[in-house]
Design an enzyme around this catalytic site. Structure first.
Site, PDB file in Angstrom:
ATOM      1  N   GLY A 152       0.837  -1.201   0.000  1.00 61.49           N
ATOM      2  CA  GLY A 152       0.000   0.000   0.000  1.00 61.49           C
ATOM      3  C   GLY A 152       0.865   1.242   0.000  1.00 61.49           C
ATOM      4  N   SER A 153       0.336   2.289   0.568  1.00 61.63           N
ATOM      5  CA  SER A 153       1.027   3.574   0.489  1.00 61.63           C
ATOM      6  C   SER A 153       2.109   3.715   1.552  1.00 61.63           C
ATOM      7  CB  SER A 153       0.015   4.699   0.669  1.00 61.63           C
ATOM      8  OG  SER A 153      -0.470   4.693   1.997  1.00 61.63           O
ATOM      9  N   THR A 154       3.006   4.658   1.306  1.00 60.26           N
ATOM     10  CA  THR A 154       4.056   4.968   2.271  1.00 60.26           C
ATOM     11  C   THR A 154       3.442   5.468   3.580  1.00 60.26           C
ATOM     12  OG1 THR A 154       5.621   5.447   0.521  1.00 60.26           O
ATOM     13  CG2 THR A 154       6.044   6.467   2.648  1.00 60.26           C
ATOM     14  N   GLY A 160       2.046   2.581   5.296  1.00 61.24           N
ATOM     15  CA  GLY A 160       3.151   1.691   5.659  1.00 61.24           C
ATOM     16  C   GLY A 160       3.842   2.156   6.928  1.00 61.24           C
ATOM     17  N   GLU A 171       5.725  -3.178   1.202  1.00 60.80           N
ATOM     18  CA  GLU A 171       5.863  -2.937  -0.234  1.00 60.80           C
ATOM     19  C   GLU A 171       5.037  -1.694  -0.516  1.00 60.80           C
ATOM     20  OE1 GLU A 171       6.095  -2.304  -3.484  1.00 60.80           O
ATOM     21  OE2 GLU A 171       4.594  -3.774  -4.069  1.00 60.80           O
ATOM     22  N   CYS A 221       2.364  -0.592  -8.962  1.00 65.92           N
ATOM     23  CA  CYS A 221       3.399  -0.008  -8.083  1.00 65.92           C
ATOM     24  C   CYS A 221       4.631   0.309  -8.920  1.00 65.92           C
ATOM     25  CB  CYS A 221       3.810  -0.986  -6.996  1.00 65.92           C
ATOM     26  SG  CYS A 221       2.435  -1.607  -6.065  1.00 65.92           S
TER      27      CYS A 221
END
Lengths: 73, 506
Positions: free
Chosen positions: B241-243, B246, B263, B297
Site C-alpha cells: 500500500g502507500s508509504t 506503511g 511494499e 506499483c
C-alpha cells in the site's frame, strides 16, 4: 451513512472517498493526499489532518463541507 | 456475468470472513460492502464485512492451525501448494476474467496475473524441499554449528486493489510452505476476487483435511487492518500500500516487536540515454506507463531523457499514446481500462492541476472520458520544467512526467532524488552506462533494469524496494527467510566444555 451528508473530523477516510470522491481533489489542493497507491488512508479525516500537521483541522473540514455542498448543488 | 460469478462460487450476498472449508463466518453486525464494476459502475455482488468478533474467530483458528501445520514436514506442506497451483490452472480463465471485471485491468493482464499465481506456487513447491540453512565452521574442536529455519506463526497479508490476487499468492504460497497459516485482508475495492480465491483454497484445504491455513477477513482498514497490525498473534504483517499507511503499520507492528514486509509506493523512472535504441524505449515506456492504466506499483511515472533524444522520443511517445485503445477491459484489442474508482479519477485531476501550477505543460491527454464511463481518463503526458514537488509524489494514475538532462550523472541525480525506491530502468547501448546505472553509484532502487521497462517483474526474483518503498522483499530468491524464524545452533560432541573466544572460567 453520514446523516445530512456532513463530514466531521470523525468521518472515516474510507467512507469519505466512497461517498464524496470529489473530496480527494479538494484535499489534494490543500496538500493533503488521502488516497495513495489507490487505497484510502485507514482512520478518520481528523487522524489524517493531525498526521499532516494541519493548523486548523476543523476549519478545513468546514471548507470541505462547503465544497461538497457546492459540487452537489 | 452471472455465470462467471457462479463458476467461482460467488453469490449475490457473500460472507467476507473464512477460516476453512465450510467455515464462512458471518456476524449480523457486519457492514455490507458493495463491489462494483469500474467499467460501468454497476454493482456486482455484496459482501458482509468482518467485525471484531469474526476477525477474532478467524485468527484464533489460524493460531491453532499453526501448531499442527508447523509439525507437517515442509515437503508435505508443499503438496497443498502444488494442488493450489493446479486448481488455479483449472480456473485460470474465469479467475482472470473476474480480476478484469472487478478491478478494470485488461484481459491479457488479468491472465498474466493468474499466471503469476501459478508460477509462485510452482516456485514454492520446489522451495518446500529446500529452506536451506548454513553449516558454519566452529572455532571449538568437536563442535558443530548450523542454522535452521523454523515456521514463524500466522501471517497477516494486506493487499491493494491493483494486483487483487497475485500479491496474495506471492506471500501465501511461500508462507504456507514455510509452515505459516495466512490471514488475508484484501482491498475493499476487490472483495469478490478474494472470495473466489478463498473458494479455490477451501477446496485444496478440504482435499488435504486442513482448516485455518488459508484464511480471509474482508473489512475496512480502520477495522480489520488496525486490529490485525496490533494483534500479537500475527507474527508478520506483509503490507502492500502507500508509504503513509506503511509508516503506520510499521510503527504499530514494531511496538509489539512483530515483523513487517512493506511494499509501499514507487515513483519509478526510465532513463533514456543518448545512445538508446529508441524503438525499444518507446514500446517499453508505453507498456510501463499506460499498462494497468498507470495503477501498478512499478508503473513508469518519470521519463528522464538525454536532451539529444528528447525531442524525437517525445514525439514518438505521443504518437504511441494516440494509438492506445481505451474501453471495456474485457474486450479484445483494448489496451487501457478504467481507473478503479471515482476517487482515483479525482486524485489524478488534482495532481494534474498541481503539475500545471508548478509549470508543467500537458502535451497529451489530461481529460476525463465521460462518454466511456465516469472512471475513464486519457493517459497523460506532462512536460515538466524541473522535478517539482508533485513529481516527487506517487499519483496512482496514468500520468507520465517528462524531464530532460544533460548527461548520465544529472539523470542519476534526478532519478535518485525522489523519496521512493522501487523500480528503475535505463535504455542504453553503452556497456559503461548500463554498468554505472546498476552500480552502487547508480540506481538506488530495489529493482534496476537495462533495456526493459520498470514494470512486469518475474516471480523468481525478490520483489521490493528501498527508501520510502519500505525495504521489504516478497516472492522469489531468498524472500522466504522473512517468513521463518532463524535459529543458530551449536552442538558439542566432545567430552570437554571449551568456551568461545578461549575464555577460561575455572
Amino acid at each position: 451513512m453520514m446523516g445530512e451528508s456532513r463530514v466531521t473530523l470523525k468521518t472515516d477516510i474510507e467512507e469519505l472517498v466512497k461517498e464524496f470522491p470529489e473530496s480527494v481533489k479538494f484535499l489534494t489542493s490543500r496538500e493533503v493526499r488521502c488516497i495513495k497507491c489507490g487505497e484510502p488512508f485507514w482512520g478518520s479525516i481528523g487522524d489524517l489532518l493531525e498526521e499532516e500537521e494541519i493548523d486548523d483541522p476543523q476549519g478545513l473540514v468546514e471548507e470541505l463541507n462547503q465544497y461538497i455542498k457546492e459540487k452537489n448543488s | 456475468m452471472k455465470e462467471l460469478l457462479e463458476k467461482l462460487g460467488i453469490k449475490e450476498v457473500n460472507p467476507g470472513v473464512c477460516a476453512g472449508p465450510d467455515d464462512w463466518l458471518e456476524d449480523s453486525q457486519g457492514k455490507e460492502l458493495i463491489s462494483t464494476n469500474p467499467t460501468t459502475g454497476e454493482p456486482l455482488a455484496k459482501v458482509i464485512q468482518a467485525t471484531e468478533n469474526t476477525y477474532e474467530e478467524v485468527v484464533s483458528q489460524a493460531e491453532s492451525s499453526f501448531y499442527e501445520w508447523r509439525m507437517t514436514p515442509a515437503p508435505k506442506r508443499g503438496l497443498a501448494v502444488r494442488d493450489l497451483g493446479q486448481a488455479l490452472r483449472d480456473l485460470k480463465e474465469p479467475l482472470s476474467e473476474l480480476v478484469s471485471l472487478e478491478m478494470g485491468k485488461i484481459k491479457p493482464e488479468g491472465l498474466g496475473e493468474v499466471q503469476e499465481m501459478i508460477d509462485i506456487c510452482d516456485f514454492a513447491v520446489g522451495l518446500s524441499r529446500q529452506l536451506y540453512g548454513l553449516t558454519i565452521q566452529s572455532e571449538r574442536s568437536r563442535h558443530r554449528m548450523y542454522e535452521q529455519w523454523h515456521p514463524l506463526g500466522p501471517i497477516g497479508v494486506v493487499t491493494a486493489f491493483n494486483f487483487p490476487v497475485a500479491v496474495w499468492s506471492w506471500n501465501t504460497a511461500v508462507a504456507v510452505v514455510c509452515g505459516d497459516p495466512v490471514v488475508w485482508k484484501p482491498s475493499s475495492e476487490v472483495p469478490l476476487t478474494a472470495i473466489a480465491v478463498q473458494n479455490i483454497a477451501n477446496k485444496v484445504m478440504a482435499d488435504h483435511g486442513l482448516k485455518g491455513i488459508f484464511n480471509l477477513a474482508i473489512g475496512r482498514g480502520s477495522v480489520v487492518g488496525e486490529q490485525m497490525i496490533n494483534d500479537r498473534r500475527i507474527s508478520l504483517i506483509s503490507f502492500t500500500g502507500s508509504t503513509k499507511m506503511g509508516r503506520r503499520v510499521s510503527e504499530a507492528v514494531a511496538k509489539r516487536f512483530g515483523r513487517t514486509i512493506l511494499e509501499l509506493g514507487g515513483n519509478n523512472a526510465i532513463i533514456v540515454d543518448k545512445d538508446a535504441d529508441l524503438d525499444l524505449a518507446v514500446r517499453a515506456v508505453l507498456f510501463a506507463a499506460v499498462g494497468t492504466a498507470g495503477q501498478r506499483c512499478t508503473t513508469t511515472r518519470r521519463l528522464i531523457m538525454h536532451k539529444s533524444v528528447a525531442s524525437e522520443l517525445t514525439e514518438r511517445i505521443v504518437n504511441a499514446y494516440k494509438q492506445v485503445r481505451i474501453g471495456d477491459p474485457l474486450k479484445d484489442g483494448i489496451l487501457m481500462g478504467p481507473l478503479v474508482n471515482q476517487a482515483a479519477v479525482e486524485d489524478m485531476m488534482g495532481a494534474l492541476e498541481k503539475a500545471k501550477e508548478q509549470g508543467g505543460e500537458v502535451i497529451y491527454g489530461g481529460n476525463r472520458l465521460p462518454d466511456l464511463g465516469e472512471r475513464f481518463v486519457e493517459p497523460t503526458i506532462v512536460k515538466m520544467p524541473s522535478q517539482t514537488e508533485i513529481v516527487h509524489q506517487e499519483t496512482f494514475a496514468p500520468i507520465l512526467y517528462l524531464l530532460e538532462c544533460e548527461n548520465l550523472d544529472e539523470a542519476l541525480t534526478l532519478h535518485n532524488e525522489v523519496p521512493q525506491g522501487l523500480s528503475s530502468a535505463i535504455f542504453t547501448t553503452s556497456l559503461l552506462s548500463a554498468e554505472k546505472f546498476l552500480s552502487h553509484e547508480g540506481s538506488d532502487c530495489g529493482l534496476a533494469n537495462v533495456n526493459i521497462g520498470t514494470s512486469g517483474a518475474e516471480i523468481g526474483g525478490a520483489f521490493g524496494g528501498e527508501k520510502e518503498t519500505g525495504g521489504g522483499r516478497e516472492s522469489g530468491s531468498d524472500a522466504w527467510k522473512a517468513y521463518m524464524r532463524r535459529q543458530t545452533t551449536t552442538i558439542n560432541w566432545s567430552k570437554e566444555l571449551p568456551l568461545a573466544q578461549g575464555i577460561k572460567f575455572e
